[in-house]
Design a protein around this motif. Structure first.
Motif, PDB file in Angstrom:
ATOM      1  N   UNK A   1     -12.521   0.991   3.093  1.00 22.05           N
ATOM      2  CA  UNK A   1     -13.877   1.691   3.057  1.00 22.05           C
ATOM      3  C   UNK A   1     -13.779   2.880   3.486  1.00 22.05           C
ATOM      4  N   UNK A   2     -14.905   3.625   3.410  1.00 19.23           N
ATOM      5  CA  UNK A   2     -14.747   5.058   3.942  1.00 19.23           C
ATOM      6  C   UNK A   2     -14.586   5.065   5.341  1.00 19.23           C
ATOM      7  N   UNK A   3     -15.392   4.213   6.061  1.00 21.03           N
ATOM      8  CA  UNK A   3     -15.277   4.035   7.419  1.00 21.03           C
ATOM      9  C   UNK A   3     -13.818   3.790   8.090  1.00 21.03           C
TER      10      UNK A   3
ATOM     11  N   UNK B   1      -4.377  -4.261  -6.484  1.00 19.91           N
ATOM     12  CA  UNK B   1      -4.106  -3.902  -7.925  1.00 19.91           C
ATOM     13  C   UNK B   1      -5.519  -3.447  -8.596  1.00 19.91           C
ATOM     14  N   UNK B   2      -6.423  -4.259  -8.556  1.00 19.22           N
ATOM     15  CA  UNK B   2      -7.670  -4.238  -9.275  1.00 19.22           C
ATOM     16  C   UNK B   2      -8.234  -2.793  -8.996  1.00 19.22           C
ATOM     17  N   UNK B   3      -8.102  -2.553  -7.727  1.00 21.90           N
ATOM     18  CA  UNK B   3      -8.931  -1.330  -7.297  1.00 21.90           C
ATOM     19  C   UNK B   3      -8.139  -0.153  -7.747  1.00 21.90           C
ATOM     20  N   UNK B   4      -6.942  -0.170  -7.514  1.00 21.51           N
ATOM     21  CA  UNK B   4      -5.912   0.779  -7.877  1.00 21.51           C
ATOM     22  C   UNK B   4      -6.336   1.156  -9.477  1.00 21.51           C
ATOM     23  N   UNK B   5      -6.471  -0.074 -10.314  1.00 20.19           N
ATOM     24  CA  UNK B   5      -6.648   0.219 -11.798  1.00 20.19           C
ATOM     25  C   UNK B   5      -7.747   0.795 -12.066  1.00 20.19           C
ATOM     26  N   UNK B   6      -8.849   0.643 -11.448  1.00 15.45           N
ATOM     27  CA  UNK B   6     -10.121   1.132 -11.688  1.00 15.45           C
ATOM     28  C   UNK B   6     -10.035   2.330 -11.251  1.00 15.45           C
ATOM     29  N   UNK B   7      -9.535   2.709 -10.040  1.00 12.26           N
ATOM     30  CA  UNK B   7      -9.433   3.905  -9.591  1.00 12.26           C
ATOM     31  C   UNK B   7      -8.511   5.204 -10.590  1.00 12.26           C
ATOM     32  N   UNK B   8      -7.601   4.422 -11.074  1.00 16.79           N
ATOM     33  CA  UNK B   8      -6.901   5.225 -12.297  1.00 16.79           C
ATOM     34  C   UNK B   8      -7.547   5.420 -13.327  1.00 16.79           C
ATOM     35  N   UNK B   9      -8.508   4.666 -14.005  1.00 13.94           N
ATOM     36  CA  UNK B   9      -9.563   4.978 -14.729  1.00 13.94           C
ATOM     37  C   UNK B   9     -10.367   6.054 -14.344  1.00 13.94           C
ATOM     38  N   UNK B  10     -10.565   6.143 -13.223  1.00 13.02           N
ATOM     39  CA  UNK B  10     -11.692   7.200 -12.645  1.00 13.02           C
ATOM     40  C   UNK B  10     -11.020   8.411 -12.591  1.00 13.02           C
TER      41      UNK B  10
ATOM     42  N   UNK C   1      -5.400  -5.624   4.918  1.00 16.07           N
ATOM     43  CA  UNK C   1      -4.893  -6.525   3.989  1.00 16.07           C
ATOM     44  C   UNK C   1      -5.034  -6.042   2.722  1.00 16.07           C
ATOM     45  N   UNK C   2      -6.300  -5.525   2.270  1.00 16.35           N
ATOM     46  CA  UNK C   2      -6.513  -5.437   0.935  1.00 16.35           C
ATOM     47  C   UNK C   2      -6.368  -3.910   0.474  1.00 16.35           C
ATOM     48  N   UNK C   3      -5.491  -3.248   1.164  1.00 18.46           N
ATOM     49  CA  UNK C   3      -5.447  -1.779   0.877  1.00 18.46           C
ATOM     50  C   UNK C   3      -4.536  -1.886  -0.329  1.00 18.46           C
ATOM     51  N   UNK C   4      -4.802  -0.775  -1.289  1.00 21.61           N
ATOM     52  CA  UNK C   4      -4.097  -0.953  -2.335  1.00 21.61           C
ATOM     53  C   UNK C   4      -4.290  -2.040  -3.487  1.00 21.61           C
TER      54      UNK C   4
ATOM     55  N   UNK D   1      -1.893  -9.150 -15.312  1.00 18.35           N
ATOM     56  CA  UNK D   1      -0.536  -9.874 -15.255  1.00 18.35           C
ATOM     57  C   UNK D   1      -0.292  -9.922 -13.755  1.00 18.35           C
ATOM     58  N   UNK D   2      -0.461  -9.084 -12.931  1.00 20.06           N
ATOM     59  CA  UNK D   2      -0.307  -8.992 -11.619  1.00 20.06           C
ATOM     60  C   UNK D   2      -1.129  -9.636 -10.577  1.00 20.06           C
ATOM     61  N   UNK D   3      -2.419  -9.684 -11.063  1.00 13.05           N
ATOM     62  CA  UNK D   3      -3.457 -10.445 -10.300  1.00 13.05           C
ATOM     63  C   UNK D   3      -3.699  -9.817  -8.940  1.00 13.05           C
ATOM     64  N   UNK D   4      -3.656 -10.957  -7.914  1.00 16.17           N
ATOM     65  CA  UNK D   4      -4.282 -10.478  -6.683  1.00 16.17           C
ATOM     66  C   UNK D   4      -2.930 -10.370  -5.623  1.00 16.17           C
TER      67      UNK D   4
END
Ligand SMILES: Cc1ncc(COP(=O)(O)O)c(C=O)c1O
Length: 555
Positions: free
Chosen positions: A213-215, A407-416, A402-405, A180-183
């Motif tokens: 990234x880790x770097x 939504x797609x990353x936060x959601x996959x992280x949440x699953x993890x 720009x891309x920190x946080x 619903x939120x997208x990018x």
């Protein structure tokens, strides 16, 4: 000159001498605290790297660079061409696509060039071309464009801890939750709140920042340490990888020298002395993976010139070292940073802090934490994470991205992170070391029983292959392993990374194939050995070749 002036003069002179003696002493201490290898001397290694000339072997020399007799060279030649025919038939489409893409993807050109020592590169590339494409993954396997399914030992650079199917699920379920939120970037999706809560619990630290990234996570941790301590230098240990940002990669590979980095000898009293006596050290960076090979660089087959690669993990000794480091850092107000981008969530649910029983001031995570998507995270104490000063509003410690946080990353992280809270996850981490130590020991026993000059060393599910008898051809093993359906990353046998969903049957299949590959390599004569062939004579031969090439050019 009156008496007073003379006294003042001598006084200033004495003070100057005392200062320069103290400076000299500190300089000496710093030199003593460097590892004696080239990797321990970043400047010198960069400088020397500029003198290494390119040269390579023709097909004759390729098979007998260790002065093996013609009969052995012929066996090697046959084996090599048999392997070449197999590769070209079995991986035809994958090789074709890789070759076409390589012209346009600079990363492919680089990884393709650095699979074997450069002297052998041309012949290898001609006959055993890279096959760098895959189309699917399932269980513990990946499938290439020709439909060949191989056991995955790449671990996707360490990202794959729980098995590819887990991450596919995490990415899919996560995407559905934030669709619903997208990018939208800037404002957060509320999922970030639970991620932060769980990360605080896991790290035992107060605050969290998200990066791409880790770097970048490491960059931010070091920047914060410098900001809060108002000191300039970071300490890293010889060989440790902390990403490809310049300050943490001061030697070969970085065109610009790093001026504010000390590279010290790992697990050494001399390094502790430097930490105790220098006033300009902001932080100490630890990559706990170094416990497997203190002071050794990430092992890659392109640097496998001889059989000098060694590795051995001693958990108690490394834990003791970390405790001593912790004590010195506390005493000297130096920020202790654990870079757990690789080992976090792999060696224990609570990462290296739990595993070794030592707490850090800042911890960086990455890789697997993104649930299959790109990520870097810093967790830290409140006072160290703060990016501005209440009493100096213009003195800030800037960090964006720009891309920190996302939504797609936060959601996959949440699953993890949610999965980590389940009893199922507890079961995965239980007895982890025993399982992987036993598997390594079993494989080593089989290799030794067959007198194969190979053994593995491991830190839990992170393995490296070592070679027990001097040889110039150990890097060939990667091609035999691939022929047996074992998928390796471009650094070859330097790093085998298992996901934790390897069953006993999966592992048994890998072990069988490993032994078959090593037997074939033995049969084909690559490990021919004579008493005159030692690691020392190998290195001397290569040095002579380089000097000759440098002085006389191609002949
Ligand atoms: C310990 C450590 N720190 C930092 C990094 C860099 O992470 P990234 O490749 O996500 O930038 C890595 C990557 O391998 C790593 O192993």
């Amino acid at each position: 000159m009156d008496g007073n002036t003379t006294l003042a003069f001598y006084g200033i002179g004495a003070a100057a001498v005392a200062t320069s003696v103290a400076t000299l002493k500190k300089r000496l201490q710093l030199s003593q605290a460097k590892h004696r290898s080239l990797a321990g001397h970043a400047r010198m290694s960069r400088w020397l790297a500029g003198f290494v000339p390119f040269y390579d072997y023709d097909e004759d020399r390729f098979f007998s660079s260790d002065e093996a007799p013609e009969e052995i060279a012929a066996r090697r030649r046959n084996g090599f061409h048999r392997l070449s025919a197999l590769y070209k038939a079995r991986f035809a489409e994958t090789i074709k696509q890789t070759a076409a893409a390589s012209e346009k993807i600079s990363d492919l050109q680089f990884t393709d060039a650095y699979r074997v020592p450069f002297q052998y590169r041309r012949v290898v590339q001609a006959h055993l071309p890279s096959a760098a494409f895959v189309q699917s993954s399932s269980g513990v396997t990946v499938t290439d464009l020709d439909g060949n399914r191989g056991y995955d030992l790449t671990g996707s650079y360490g990202v794959n801890v729980l098995g590819y199917d887990f991450y596919k699920g995490a990415m899919e379920r996560g995407a559905a939750r934030v669709r619903e939120l997208g990018p939208v970037l800037g404002p957060y999706h509320p999922l970030i709140v639970e991620n932060t809560k769980l990360l605080k619990q896991i790290s035992g630290l107060d605050e969290v920042s998200f990066h791409m990234s880790g770097t970048e996570a490491v960059m931010q941790a070091v920047r914060l340490a410098r900001y809060h301590t108002k000191r300039s230098h970071l300490v890293r240990f010889c060989g440790a990888y902390h990403g490809w940002w310049g300050d943490v990669q001061p030697g070969v590979g970085n065109p610009v020298p790093a001026h504010e980095t000390y590279t010290l000898n790992d697990m050494s009293e001399d390094a502790l002395r430097v930490l105790r006596t220098r006033h300009n050290i902001a932080c100490v960076l630890i990559n706990p993976l170094q416990a497997l090979h203190p002071n050794g660089s990430a092992p890659s087959d392109s640097s496998l010139l001889d059989s000098g690669r060694s590795a051995h993990f001693d958990k108690d000794a490394y834990a003791e070292w970390l405790k001593r480091l912790r004590a010195v850092c506390t005493k000297r107000n130096i920020v202790l940073i654990f870079d757990e981008v690789f080992v976090g969530f792999r060696i224990a649910k609570g990462g290296a802090q739990d595993y070794f029983g030592v707490r850090a001031d800042l911890v960086t995570y990455g890789k697997t934490l993104g649930g299959g998507l790109p990520i870097g995270v810093v967790c830290g104490r409140h006072d160290l994470m703060k990016r501005f000063r209440d009493d100096r509003p213009a003195d800030i410690c800037f960090a964006r991205g720009t891309f920190n946080s996302h939504p797609y990353v936060m959601a996959a992280m949440n699953e993890f992170l949610r999965y980590l809270q389940t009893p199922e996850a507890d079961a995965i981490y239980r007895d982890l070391d025993q399982i992987w130590d036993r598997r390594a020991a079993q494989l080593n026993a089989r290799l030794a029983a067959q007198s194969l000059p190979v053994e593995v060393a491991n830190l839990s599910s992170i393995w490296t292959v070592c070679y027990t008898q001097p040889s110039r051809y150990n890097w060939m093993l990667q091609y035999y392993l691939r022929a047996e359906g074992l998928a390796l990353s471009w650094i070859g046998t330097g790093r085998l990374i298992f996901s934790l969903n390897y069953s006993e049957a999966d592992f048994a299949a890998v072990a069988d194939r490993f032994v078959v590959a090593a037997e074939a390599m033995q049969q084909d004569g690559w490990w021919w050995h004579s008493p005159a062939l030692t690691n020392k004579t190998i290195r001397r031969t290569i040095l002579k070749e380089m000097i000759r090439r440098r002085l006389f050019g191609p002949r």
